[in-house]
Write a protein that holds these residues in place. Structure first.
Motif, mmCIF file in Angstrom:
data_model
loop_
_atom_site.group_PDB
_atom_site.id
_atom_site.type_symbol
_atom_site.label_atom_id
_atom_site.label_comp_id
_atom_site.label_asym_id
_atom_site.label_seq_id
_atom_site.Cartn_x
_atom_site.Cartn_y
_atom_site.Cartn_z
ATOM 1 N N LEU A 220 69.129 66.235 63.738
ATOM 2 C CA LEU A 220 69.162 66.997 62.490
ATOM 3 C C LEU A 220 68.878 66.028 61.342
ATOM 4 C CD1 LEU A 220 69.693 69.700 61.048
ATOM 5 C CD2 LEU A 220 72.118 69.050 60.924
ATOM 6 N N THR A 221 67.660 66.066 60.827
ATOM 7 C CA THR A 221 67.247 65.120 59.799
ATOM 8 C C THR A 221 67.957 65.419 58.479
ATOM 9 O OG1 THR A 221 65.404 66.477 59.011
ATOM 10 C CG2 THR A 221 64.977 65.001 60.883
ATOM 11 N N PRO A 222 68.052 64.427 57.576
ATOM 12 C CA PRO A 222 68.655 64.690 56.258
ATOM 13 C C PRO A 222 67.946 65.814 55.507
ATOM 14 C CG PRO A 222 68.446 62.324 56.629
ATOM 15 C CD PRO A 222 67.729 62.995 57.758
ATOM 16 N N GLU A 223 66.618 65.913 55.646
ATOM 17 C CA GLU A 223 65.871 66.960 54.963
ATOM 18 C C GLU A 223 66.258 68.335 55.483
ATOM 19 O OE1 GLU A 223 64.023 63.121 54.633
ATOM 20 O OE2 GLU A 223 64.496 64.309 56.431
ATOM 21 N N LEU A 224 66.387 68.464 56.796
ATOM 22 C CA LEU A 224 66.762 69.756 57.376
ATOM 23 C C LEU A 224 68.221 70.082 57.072
ATOM 24 C CD1 LEU A 224 64.908 69.641 60.817
ATOM 25 C CD2 LEU A 224 64.376 71.085 58.846
ATOM 26 N N ALA A 225 69.072 69.066 57.063
ATOM 27 C CA ALA A 225 70.482 69.302 56.727
ATOM 28 C C ALA A 225 70.606 69.779 55.286
ATOM 29 C CB ALA A 225 71.293 68.033 56.944
ATOM 30 N N SER B 21 71.261 82.733 51.914
ATOM 31 C CA SER B 21 71.405 83.981 52.659
ATOM 32 C C SER B 21 71.335 83.633 54.136
ATOM 33 C CB SER B 21 70.294 84.977 52.277
ATOM 34 O OG SER B 21 69.065 84.592 52.856
ATOM 35 N N VAL B 22 71.212 84.642 54.997
ATOM 36 C CA VAL B 22 71.118 84.365 56.429
ATOM 37 C C VAL B 22 69.748 83.826 56.810
ATOM 38 C CG1 VAL B 22 72.848 86.073 57.068
ATOM 39 C CG2 VAL B 22 70.449 86.761 56.914
ATOM 40 N N PHE B 23 68.801 83.835 55.875
ATOM 41 C CA PHE B 23 67.451 83.391 56.163
ATOM 42 C C PHE B 23 67.148 82.076 55.457
ATOM 43 C CE2 PHE B 23 67.341 87.888 56.952
ATOM 44 C CZ PHE B 23 66.548 88.001 58.082
ATOM 45 N N CYS B 24 66.609 81.143 56.218
ATOM 46 C CA CYS B 24 66.122 79.891 55.666
ATOM 47 C C CYS B 24 64.620 80.028 55.430
ATOM 48 C CB CYS B 24 66.400 78.755 56.657
ATOM 49 S SG CYS B 24 65.972 77.105 56.069
ATOM 50 N N ASP B 25 64.066 79.251 54.492
ATOM 51 C CA ASP B 25 62.623 79.283 54.283
ATOM 52 C C ASP B 25 61.898 78.968 55.588
ATOM 53 O OD1 ASP B 25 62.923 79.949 51.686
ATOM 54 O OD2 ASP B 25 62.321 78.003 50.851
ATOM 55 N N LYS B 26 60.750 79.607 55.771
ATOM 56 C CA LYS B 26 60.012 79.502 57.027
ATOM 57 C C LYS B 26 59.714 78.060 57.409
ATOM 58 C CE LYS B 26 55.663 80.976 59.211
ATOM 59 N NZ LYS B 26 54.400 81.725 59.012
ATOM 60 N N ILE B 27 59.324 77.224 56.454
ATOM 61 C CA ILE B 27 58.917 75.868 56.780
ATOM 62 C C ILE B 27 60.056 75.079 57.428
ATOM 63 C CG2 ILE B 27 59.431 75.058 54.436
ATOM 64 C CD1 ILE B 27 57.128 73.079 54.727
ATOM 65 N N HIS B 28 61.271 75.253 56.936
ATOM 66 C CA HIS B 28 62.405 74.518 57.489
ATOM 67 C C HIS B 28 62.927 75.187 58.760
ATOM 68 C CE1 HIS B 28 62.568 73.538 53.070
ATOM 69 N NE2 HIS B 28 62.396 72.366 53.625
ATOM 70 N N ALA C 145 66.380 73.617 41.047
ATOM 71 C CA ALA C 145 67.262 72.515 41.436
ATOM 72 C C ALA C 145 67.793 72.685 42.856
ATOM 73 C CB ALA C 145 68.425 72.407 40.454
ATOM 74 N N ARG C 146 67.988 73.950 43.307
ATOM 75 C CA ARG C 146 68.545 74.145 44.641
ATOM 76 C C ARG C 146 67.482 74.220 45.728
ATOM 77 N NH1 ARG C 146 69.778 79.437 42.453
ATOM 78 N NH2 ARG C 146 68.517 81.050 43.456
ATOM 79 N N ALA C 147 66.206 74.165 45.374
ATOM 80 C CA ALA C 147 65.152 74.157 46.380
ATOM 81 C C ALA C 147 65.263 72.894 47.221
ATOM 82 C CB ALA C 147 63.785 74.242 45.714
ATOM 83 N N ALA C 148 65.097 73.016 48.510
ATOM 84 C CA ALA C 148 65.176 71.857 49.400
ATOM 85 C C ALA C 148 64.139 70.817 48.987
ATOM 86 C CB ALA C 148 64.945 72.288 50.844
ATOM 87 N N GLY C 149 64.588 69.557 48.865
ATOM 88 C CA GLY C 149 63.690 68.488 48.472
ATOM 89 C C GLY C 149 63.572 68.288 46.980
ATOM 90 N N LEU D 190 75.943 74.317 43.578
ATOM 91 C CA LEU D 190 74.562 74.648 43.251
ATOM 92 C C LEU D 190 74.126 76.004 43.789
ATOM 93 C CD1 LEU D 190 72.021 73.555 41.871
ATOM 94 C CD2 LEU D 190 71.448 72.388 44.008
ATOM 95 N N THR D 191 74.605 76.386 44.963
ATOM 96 C CA THR D 191 74.155 77.631 45.591
ATOM 97 C C THR D 191 75.166 78.768 45.464
ATOM 98 O OG1 THR D 191 75.092 76.984 47.735
ATOM 99 C CG2 THR D 191 72.810 76.328 47.295
ATOM 100 N N THR D 192 76.283 78.532 44.764
ATOM 101 C CA THR D 192 77.392 79.491 44.779
ATOM 102 C C THR D 192 76.983 80.874 44.285
ATOM 103 O OG1 THR D 192 79.024 77.743 44.526
ATOM 104 C CG2 THR D 192 79.710 79.973 43.933
#
Length: 400
Positions: free
Chosen positions: A24-29, A37-44, A351-355, A367-369
């Protein structure tokens, strides 16, 4: 029902933890921590699915004959709990957990041979065509027409609240093929190729400011009859089978992870009359109530695991778990917003977008609350509203 892990299950838990620590890479974590939500962005989601697929762990509940790992029900539970604990991004459920079991149960041999490997690898990314404008939570009220024309169906109408339709290349869809008799009797289940010039997608931006859902329009779009799952006008049976997988279990690990986030936040935020919110008696009582509710859900899920291990099915217990799990999730979200205080208000999707390298307004842990709170308001509607679940429980469990 045995609540304690066996020696074999403890060894499996340690194996899963070692795998997550290594793969589990830091980027994926980070992507997992910032899911709203229950869905993560497709790329990740697909990046993590490829890692799991290489390990043979992408589809914990699949039979070995279709590429599953052959785990016991308890091993699946342990795996889900450890992934939630580590903050791994969620895999898109539409293919792996929803349409795949339906294809296994109702698909022709050629459909199984074609679709299941592509779902397992992530080559096909699915969306769900159920809800329609004006139909509310009543799937039997759908009106998307599918008229037979030789070897094709011609589709006219629309679907709404279609999660990730803008990223999907396939849709499993309920369509209206007959109007006589009971509404459920004229429904057919189709597997649709989204690469069709007669299919258009209109984005719907949520209250959280995110593009996750869509409205999909069918303007005399043609789809082959060979991509029908089950018989014509028998799609209601397929849909009911699929809904047991959409509604059933799996809430406790995510709720426990959310509780841990709440305890961490309460240890960092100041209370009105205490140095830490975690030391405030009223807040500690609310955390304890949430923990009790989560424990009750966990025990209910373990009862279902025991039934499945004995060869049974989830049955109406899936409605009970859907009701308890979705409403407990919303209560945790409310507690999280109270914990964060005024810092819950800023709208900062960039700001809460991955990366992202943007500094958040307020603490990182908050950040995501608000986005979670807003997105999860739908949890007690999708997959069958809480009112529908209570009706199922009253009829099928209580016999009312």
């Amino acid at each position: 029902m045995e609540l304690e892990l066996s020696a074999e299950d403890l060894a499996f838990r340690d194996e899963v933890r070692a795998f997550l620590a290594a793969r589990l890479t830091p980027e994926l974590a980070q992507a997992g921590r910032r899911m709203t939500s229950v869905f993560c962005d497709k790329i990740h989601s697909l990046a993590w699915q490829r890692i799991l697929h290489a390990q043979g762990w992408a589809a914990p509940s699949w039979p070995v004959e279709y590429g599953g790992p052959g785990w016991t029900e308890m091993q699946r539970h342990v795996f889900a709990a450890e992934c939630a604990r580590a903050g791994a991004p969620g895999l898109a459920p539409m293919g792996l957990r929803m349409v795949a079991p339906a294809i296994m149960a109702f698909g022709a041999p050629a459909q199984k041979a074609h679709y299941l490997p592509r779902i397992l690898s992530g080559e096909d990314y699915w969306c769900q065509g159920y809800s329609e404008p004006g139909a509310g939570s009543d799937l039997a009220a759908l009106s998307l027409r599918a008229e037979r024309d030789g070897d094709d169906y011609v589709l006219t109408g629309s679907k709404i609240w279609t999660t990730h339709a803008h990223w999907a290349n396939r849709m499993f869809c309920l369509v209206r093929t007959a109007t006589q008799g009971r509404p459920q009797a004229g429904i057919t289940f189709l597997l649709i190729d989204m690469d069709n010039p007669r299919i258009s997608i209109k984005p719907i931006v949520t209250l959280a400011g995110e593009h996750e859902v869509n409205q999909v329009f069918f303007d005399e779009a043609r789809t082959p009859v060979v991509d029908r799952l089950g018989e014509e006008n028998q799609g209601w049976a397929v849909a009911k089978h699929l809904l047991t997988f959409e509604r059933g279990g799996g809430y406790a690990p995510g709720l426990e992870a959310a509780l841990e986030r709440l305890r961490t936040s309460a240890g960092l935020e100041a209370g009105d009359e205490t140095e830490r919110l975690l030391d405030d008696p009223h807040h500690r009582r609310r955390l304890a109530e949430a923990q009790i509710a989560t424990l009750a859900i966990d025990i209910s899920e373990r009862r279902v695991l025991s039934a499945l291990a004995a060869g049974g099915g989830p049955g109406p217990a899936s409605s009970l778990l859907k009701l308890q799990g979705s409403e407990a999730l919303q209560r945790l979200d409310e507690l999280a917003t109270d914990t964060l205080g005024p810092y819950v208000a800023p709208h900062q999707p960039q700001a809460r977008a991955a990366g992202s390298n943007l500094s958040p307004i307020g603490p990182e842990h908050g950040l995501t609350t608000m986005a979670r709170y807003l997105n999860n308001r739908a949890a007690s509607i999708y997959g069958g509203s809480s009112e529908i679940q209570r009706d199922i429980i009253a009829r099928q469990i209580l016999g009312l």
